[in-house]
Motif scaffolding. Structure first.
Motif, PDB file in Angstrom:
ATOM      1  N   ARG A  71       0.842  -1.191   0.000  1.00 41.02           N
ATOM      2  CA  ARG A  71       0.000   0.000   0.000  1.00 41.02           C
ATOM      3  C   ARG A  71       0.878   1.241   0.000  1.00 41.02           C
ATOM      4  O   ARG A  71       2.037   1.198   0.420  1.00 41.02           O
ATOM      5  CB  ARG A  71      -0.954  -0.004   1.193  1.00 41.02           C
ATOM      6  CG  ARG A  71      -0.277   0.051   2.536  1.00 41.02           C
ATOM      7  CD  ARG A  71      -1.256  -0.226   3.674  1.00 41.02           C
ATOM      8  NE  ARG A  71      -2.339   0.758   3.731  1.00 41.02           N
ATOM      9  CZ  ARG A  71      -3.363   0.676   4.588  1.00 41.02           C
ATOM     10  NH1 ARG A  71      -3.432  -0.325   5.440  1.00 41.02           N
ATOM     11  NH2 ARG A  71      -4.297   1.606   4.579  1.00 41.02           N
ATOM     12  N   ASP A  72       0.302   2.327  -0.472  1.00 45.39           N
ATOM     13  CA  ASP A  72       0.978   3.618  -0.485  1.00 45.39           C
ATOM     14  C   ASP A  72       0.103   4.577   0.315  1.00 45.39           C
ATOM     15  O   ASP A  72      -0.972   4.969  -0.147  1.00 45.39           O
ATOM     16  CB  ASP A  72       1.152   4.094  -1.933  1.00 45.39           C
ATOM     17  CG  ASP A  72       1.979   5.364  -2.045  1.00 45.39           C
ATOM     18  OD1 ASP A  72       1.838   6.238  -1.163  1.00 45.39           O
ATOM     19  OD2 ASP A  72       2.734   5.494  -3.012  1.00 45.39           O
ATOM     20  N   PHE A  73       0.567   4.962   1.495  1.00 47.80           N
ATOM     21  CA  PHE A  73      -0.242   5.814   2.367  1.00 47.80           C
ATOM     22  C   PHE A  73      -0.405   7.211   1.778  1.00 47.80           C
ATOM     23  O   PHE A  73      -1.440   7.845   1.945  1.00 47.80           O
ATOM     24  CB  PHE A  73       0.393   5.889   3.753  1.00 47.80           C
ATOM     25  CG  PHE A  73       0.310   4.608   4.514  1.00 47.80           C
ATOM     26  CD1 PHE A  73       1.381   3.741   4.579  1.00 47.80           C
ATOM     27  CD2 PHE A  73      -0.865   4.245   5.159  1.00 47.80           C
ATOM     28  CE1 PHE A  73       1.314   2.548   5.267  1.00 47.80           C
ATOM     29  CE2 PHE A  73      -0.955   3.053   5.856  1.00 47.80           C
ATOM     30  CZ  PHE A  73       0.141   2.202   5.913  1.00 47.80           C
ATOM     31  N   ASP A  74       0.628   7.698   1.113  1.00 49.83           N
ATOM     32  CA  ASP A  74       0.543   9.037   0.524  1.00 49.83           C
ATOM     33  C   ASP A  74      -0.507   9.102  -0.576  1.00 49.83           C
ATOM     34  O   ASP A  74      -1.198  10.102  -0.740  1.00 49.83           O
ATOM     35  CB  ASP A  74       1.901   9.459  -0.030  1.00 49.83           C
ATOM     36  CG  ASP A  74       2.917   9.717   1.066  1.00 49.83           C
ATOM     37  OD1 ASP A  74       4.128   9.607   0.801  1.00 49.83           O
ATOM     38  OD2 ASP A  74       2.490  10.015   2.205  1.00 49.83           O
ATOM     39  N   LYS A  75      -0.611   8.026  -1.355  1.00 48.88           N
ATOM     40  CA  LYS A  75      -1.542   7.996  -2.476  1.00 48.88           C
ATOM     41  C   LYS A  75      -2.893   7.394  -2.104  1.00 48.88           C
ATOM     42  O   LYS A  75      -3.797   7.356  -2.947  1.00 48.88           O
ATOM     43  CB  LYS A  75      -0.935   7.209  -3.638  1.00 48.88           C
ATOM     44  CG  LYS A  75       0.318   7.853  -4.219  1.00 48.88           C
ATOM     45  CD  LYS A  75       0.852   7.032  -5.382  1.00 48.88           C
ATOM     46  CE  LYS A  75       2.091   7.691  -5.988  1.00 48.88           C
ATOM     47  NZ  LYS A  75       2.656   6.901  -7.104  1.00 48.88           N
ATOM     48  N   ASN A  76      -3.020   6.918  -0.853  1.00 49.77           N
ATOM     49  CA  ASN A  76      -4.274   6.270  -0.420  1.00 49.77           C
ATOM     50  C   ASN A  76      -4.632   5.146  -1.404  1.00 49.77           C
ATOM     51  O   ASN A  76      -5.750   5.101  -1.942  1.00 49.77           O
ATOM     52  CB  ASN A  76      -5.399   7.298  -0.345  1.00 49.77           C
ATOM     53  CG  ASN A  76      -6.512   6.881   0.599  1.00 49.77           C
ATOM     54  OD1 ASN A  76      -6.310   6.059   1.490  1.00 49.77           O
ATOM     55  ND2 ASN A  76      -7.693   7.430   0.398  1.00 49.77           N
ATOM     56  N   ALA A  77      -3.672   4.279  -1.642  1.00 48.03           N
ATOM     57  CA  ALA A  77      -3.844   3.233  -2.638  1.00 48.03           C
ATOM     58  C   ALA A  77      -3.272   1.913  -2.128  1.00 48.03           C
ATOM     59  O   ALA A  77      -2.469   1.888  -1.197  1.00 48.03           O
ATOM     60  CB  ALA A  77      -3.152   3.624  -3.944  1.00 48.03           C
ATOM     61  N   ALA A  78      -3.691   0.838  -2.762  1.00 50.84           N
ATOM     62  CA  ALA A  78      -3.173  -0.487  -2.456  1.00 50.84           C
ATOM     63  C   ALA A  78      -2.878  -1.202  -3.766  1.00 50.84           C
ATOM     64  O   ALA A  78      -3.439  -0.855  -4.816  1.00 50.84           O
ATOM     65  CB  ALA A  78      -4.175  -1.280  -1.633  1.00 50.84           C
ATOM     66  N   PHE A  79      -2.026  -2.205  -3.664  1.00 54.52           N
ATOM     67  CA  PHE A  79      -1.586  -2.913  -4.860  1.00 54.52           C
ATOM     68  C   PHE A  79      -1.536  -4.414  -4.604  1.00 54.52           C
ATOM     69  O   PHE A  79      -1.384  -4.841  -3.464  1.00 54.52           O
ATOM     70  CB  PHE A  79      -0.195  -2.419  -5.275  1.00 54.52           C
ATOM     71  CG  PHE A  79      -0.106  -0.930  -5.405  1.00 54.52           C
ATOM     72  CD1 PHE A  79       0.340  -0.154  -4.340  1.00 54.52           C
ATOM     73  CD2 PHE A  79      -0.490  -0.291  -6.564  1.00 54.52           C
ATOM     74  CE1 PHE A  79       0.407   1.230  -4.428  1.00 54.52           C
ATOM     75  CE2 PHE A  79      -0.426   1.086  -6.680  1.00 54.52           C
ATOM     76  CZ  PHE A  79       0.012   1.843  -5.601  1.00 54.52           C
ATOM     77  N   LEU A  80      -1.637  -5.155  -5.680  1.00 56.19           N
ATOM     78  CA  LEU A  80      -1.471  -6.601  -5.588  1.00 56.19           C
ATOM     79  C   LEU A  80      -0.589  -7.027  -6.751  1.00 56.19           C
ATOM     80  O   LEU A  80      -1.022  -6.976  -7.906  1.00 56.19           O
ATOM     81  CB  LEU A  80      -2.816  -7.331  -5.642  1.00 56.19           C
ATOM     82  CG  LEU A  80      -2.743  -8.838  -5.400  1.00 56.19           C
ATOM     83  CD1 LEU A  80      -2.327  -9.126  -3.950  1.00 56.19           C
ATOM     84  CD2 LEU A  80      -4.078  -9.519  -5.712  1.00 56.19           C
TER      85      LEU A  80
END
Length: 122
Positions: A71-80
């Motif tokens: 996850r990227d807290f700065d971008k408010n995103a998650a990845f798989l």
């Protein structure tokens, strides 16, 4: 309004790789866990992986060693990041945010994306 948008799905051959993204808007989930689920045709939706705010990481047995959640807290995103893909990984993949952890397992919230299709051919 909370919105989760998955992207990155597509068609890939067995053994290939894909990176799914989940972009979140409307509120921050930086203090909450995020998870990925998938649903294959004719089957129930199943949990794939979850990541917490700090050290919590958990994977379904069938994807351990092949998939990596981040996850990227700065971008408010998650990845798989999915590698060594198999035909049985074919499914619509969904992001869920803001659930909670109970006895080590992720419990989903009401916040879901629309899903992204992953197709793995043999």
């Amino acid at each position: 309004q909370v919105k989760l948008v998955e992207s990155g799905g597509g068609w890939v051959q067995t053994g290939g790789s894909l990176r799914l993204s989940c972009e979140i808007s409307g509120r921050s989930f930086n203090n909450d866990p995020i998870a990925w689920y998938r649903q294959a045709p004719g089957k129930e939706r199943e949990w794939v992986a979850a990541i917490g705010r700090t050290s919590y990481l958990n994977y379904a047995n069938g994807v351990k060693g092949r998939f990596t959640i981040s996850r990227d807290f700065d971008k408010n995103a998650a990845f798989l990041d999915m590698g060594a893909l198999r035909p049985e990984d074919t499914a619509v993949y969904y992001c869920n945010a803001g659930g909670y952890i109970r006895t080590g397992r992720y419990i989903a919230s009401e916040y879901w994306g629309q899903g992204t299709q992953v197709t793995v051919s043999s």
